[in-house]
Design an enzyme around this catalytic site. Sequence first.
Site, PDB file in Angstrom:
ATOM      1  N   HIS A  84     -31.160  -2.897 -63.141  1.00  0.00           N
ATOM      2  CA  HIS A  84     -29.813  -3.255 -63.557  1.00  0.00           C
ATOM      3  C   HIS A  84     -29.773  -3.917 -64.929  1.00  0.00           C
ATOM      4  O   HIS A  84     -28.702  -4.251 -65.424  1.00  0.00           O
ATOM      5  CB  HIS A  84     -29.182  -4.212 -62.537  1.00  0.00           C
ATOM      6  CG  HIS A  84     -28.813  -3.557 -61.261  1.00  0.00           C
ATOM      7  ND1 HIS A  84     -29.747  -3.229 -60.304  1.00  0.00           N
ATOM      8  CD2 HIS A  84     -27.624  -3.160 -60.777  1.00  0.00           C
ATOM      9  CE1 HIS A  84     -29.142  -2.670 -59.281  1.00  0.00           C
ATOM     10  NE2 HIS A  84     -27.855  -2.606 -59.539  1.00  0.00           N
ATOM     11  N   TYR A  94     -31.390  -5.645 -44.739  1.00  0.00           N
ATOM     12  CA  TYR A  94     -31.057  -4.874 -45.933  1.00  0.00           C
ATOM     13  C   TYR A  94     -31.310  -5.666 -47.215  1.00  0.00           C
ATOM     14  O   TYR A  94     -30.820  -6.779 -47.392  1.00  0.00           O
ATOM     15  CB  TYR A  94     -29.589  -4.440 -45.883  1.00  0.00           C
ATOM     16  CG  TYR A  94     -29.180  -3.573 -47.051  1.00  0.00           C
ATOM     17  CD1 TYR A  94     -29.491  -2.219 -47.057  1.00  0.00           C
ATOM     18  CD2 TYR A  94     -28.517  -4.109 -48.141  1.00  0.00           C
ATOM     19  CE1 TYR A  94     -29.131  -1.413 -48.119  1.00  0.00           C
ATOM     20  CE2 TYR A  94     -28.155  -3.308 -49.217  1.00  0.00           C
ATOM     21  CZ  TYR A  94     -28.469  -1.964 -49.197  1.00  0.00           C
ATOM     22  OH  TYR A  94     -28.116  -1.169 -50.257  1.00  0.00           O
TER      23      TYR A  94
END
Length: 141
Positions: free
Chosen positions: A83, A53
């Site tokens: 972000h 992941y």
Amino acid sequence: MDVIELGGLLTLSEVVAVARHGAPVALGPEARDQVKRARAMVDDLVASRRPVYGITTGFGKFSDVIISPDETALLQRNLIMSHACGVGDPLDIEATRAMMLLRAQALSRGHSGITLETLELMVAMLNTGITPVVPEQGSLG
């Protein structure tokens, strides 16, 4: 002024010495080894093409999308770009330096997979007085 070595525990007085008084910072030999080991593990995972992941897969609903070794750098860049937002007044230099030191300290523990060169750059910024502008609110600020 004593050099503050990253890799072990930091005291509040050491954080103040760096943030407020510009005490020099260095990566200890054990921290360097830990960072190199963690980075080698990340590089091995990318080369293995095993689904991991956020390293060899996308994020969230894209966690089942395998990212090729050629695209892993782009994946990480896109994560930062997604972000990179912030609003509000800039934090003062002392607070920003304290955050930089604490982030460098956390990364020096060898659990993130950061490259040694990137961590050395953060330390060099602290040691030369280069302080980024960090907005008081934001996903990365």
